[in-house]
Design an enzyme around this catalytic site. Structure first.
Site: not given
Lengths: 308, 308
Positions: B62, B66
């Protein structure tokens, strides 16, 4: 007034273990100014205990990844860590588009005001000024639009000689006038010359950041007399053809830039991954300009007369 | 056939020194598959001697930073290091826009073919298959569109018992038929059953990668019976409210996922920066599902019956 630079990364585009891409932090009177922000900059900041909460200004030279890929992570982390005060970001105009698209798809709305000020790669310009410093862009000559940055300390007010002021019982309300050069008239009518009561403040210093660029004399006049010149020196001079082709500078040329612009000290960086040891780059630059040092990660360099 | 995963990072969004954001590398029969690519992944690869030239497939779950901010740097470095073979990249559709805009402004044209395959966060789908493995997306339940990935080894052909085949002088040309289960008829007309000449290949194993997601049973059926389940465990269960609010999982819940889906082993990761020590997270998950380990950077975990 503190005026120093800490290197967080001074490697060029291809990565090498333990050498990070370009990022450095200026400490000017205890305010931090981040210059370039390669991938991993926020981790380097943790490593070298640079507090991101003390950074209110970020300057990005150009949009090659090794100079800005750490930016989204850093400004996201500032957000996640609860920042509310504004952050000024200076860089090439498309940087805002790059940021916005990533925040759009990560559904991020910053809790603080990110104030973006686009830089112009074609003309030098003062882009920022506060009580401590004036910042100018330096149009460089790279493969894409690139600016360096020049940080010039502002001249401070005169410094009061405390013992004399106290001996004369000069009221504290008068101190601001003294600092500006006014004389002092005592209660008995005696007039004291300002130069007897104050000394001049330090000479303002100048830091110049030039990365990345081909050797091109067009920016020499603007950067003349730097107290500390950071200049890229990607290659040894035996790779001059490659330097020219990729619009980079050799260590020998970096020494020439310092020599011709009468810099007081030279700091070289943006080292190609091909150099496992950096000593040859240092020796080559020093062959032209003796007062040269390598930009080493984690090192802090004071910007001033006796820097190197 | 090698089937193992090396953790390059298992930290969550806010950075912490020496804990990197999510990235892991699967080694399947000596081919490397990168799963997520947080900032600094290419440096982690250098640190742990993972050769980027052996990576031909990258999977991005996604578009939270991060999980992908190291991607541009990595695919740029592959380019700068002379890659010419294609690279398949799987991830949310907008990822291509994010890449293209950055390559546009850095004036980068890759020397290799970057083949982008968008993932669908709403339905499970087989997105890739080769002779070794089948890869499926797992629709997860996070704040933005997110998929996990399931890697299922393919069943290999039967293995020939070399001593028997040689004793009978079975021609090598016949070996492929033997592997597929055919009997062997000797020159004297005697027929040997396939099961006398071959043994079954190993049971195919399955690796499941679930990060990031709230606890939601809708993906349980798809991930059932994983040999190794990597599941995020961002918080301790005393922060369940925070986990729910941010669409993350607690360590206790991660144990529940493993228990209820009958995983053989559980690897937890995506640890919040607030936990300086990870032991409490491990203990909490083990309280529900004993066969649990922490995803520790640099560690390699074999995917199989006796993994943990």
């Amino acid at each position: 007034m503190k005026f120093e630079v800490t290197i967080l990364g001074s490697s060029s585009a291809t990565p090498i273990f333990n050498r990070n891409p370009t990022a450095q932090v200026l400490n000017i009177n205890e305010h931090l100014y981040l210059v370039d922000c390669g991938e991993g900059t926020q981790v380097q900041m943790l490593k070298y205990e640079i507090k991101s909460s003390k950074i209110d200004h970020i300057f990005i030279s150009h949009l090659h990844g090794d100079h800005y890929l750490g930016l989204i992570g850093l400004i996201s982390s500032m957000h996640l860590n609860g920042r509310t005060k504004p952050l000024k970001l200076f860089g090439p105009a498309p940087l805002l588009e790059i940021i916005n698209i990533q925040f759009k798809y990560s559904d991020t709305t910053l809790h603080y005001d990110l104030q973006f000020i686009p830089t112009n790669p074609d003309e030098p310009a003062v882009i920022y000024e506060n009580q401590d410093v004036i910042v100018e862009t330096i149009p460089l000559d790279h493969r894409i639009a690139t600016t360096g940055f020049l940080f010039r300390q502002k001249k401070r007010l005169r410094k009061i000689i405390k013992e004399k002021a106290e001996a004369l019982n000069i009221p504290i309300e008068h101190y601001p006038l003294l600092k500006k050069g006014a004389p002092f008239t005592a209660a008995d009518g005696k007039v004291y010359k300002n130069t007897d009561l104050t000394v001049d403040s330090d000479r303002p210093k100048c830091y110049v950041f030039c990365s990345d660029t081909i050797y091109n004399e067009r920016y020499f006049e603007q950067i003349a007399n730097a107290d500390l010149l950071y200049h890229e020196a990607t290659f040894l001079h035996n790779l001059l053809d490659r330097a020219n082709k990729t619009h980079h500078t050799t260590a020998w040329q970096a020494g020439q830039v310092a020599l011709q612009t009468q810099a007081k000290s030279l700091l070289i960086g943006h080292f190609s991954a091909r150099y496992k040891s950096l000593n040859e780059l240092l020796d080559e630059a020093r062959g032209v300009f003796q007062n040269t040092e390598l930009a080493i990660e984690g090192n802090t360099y004071t910007i001033g007369d006796d820097m190197v």
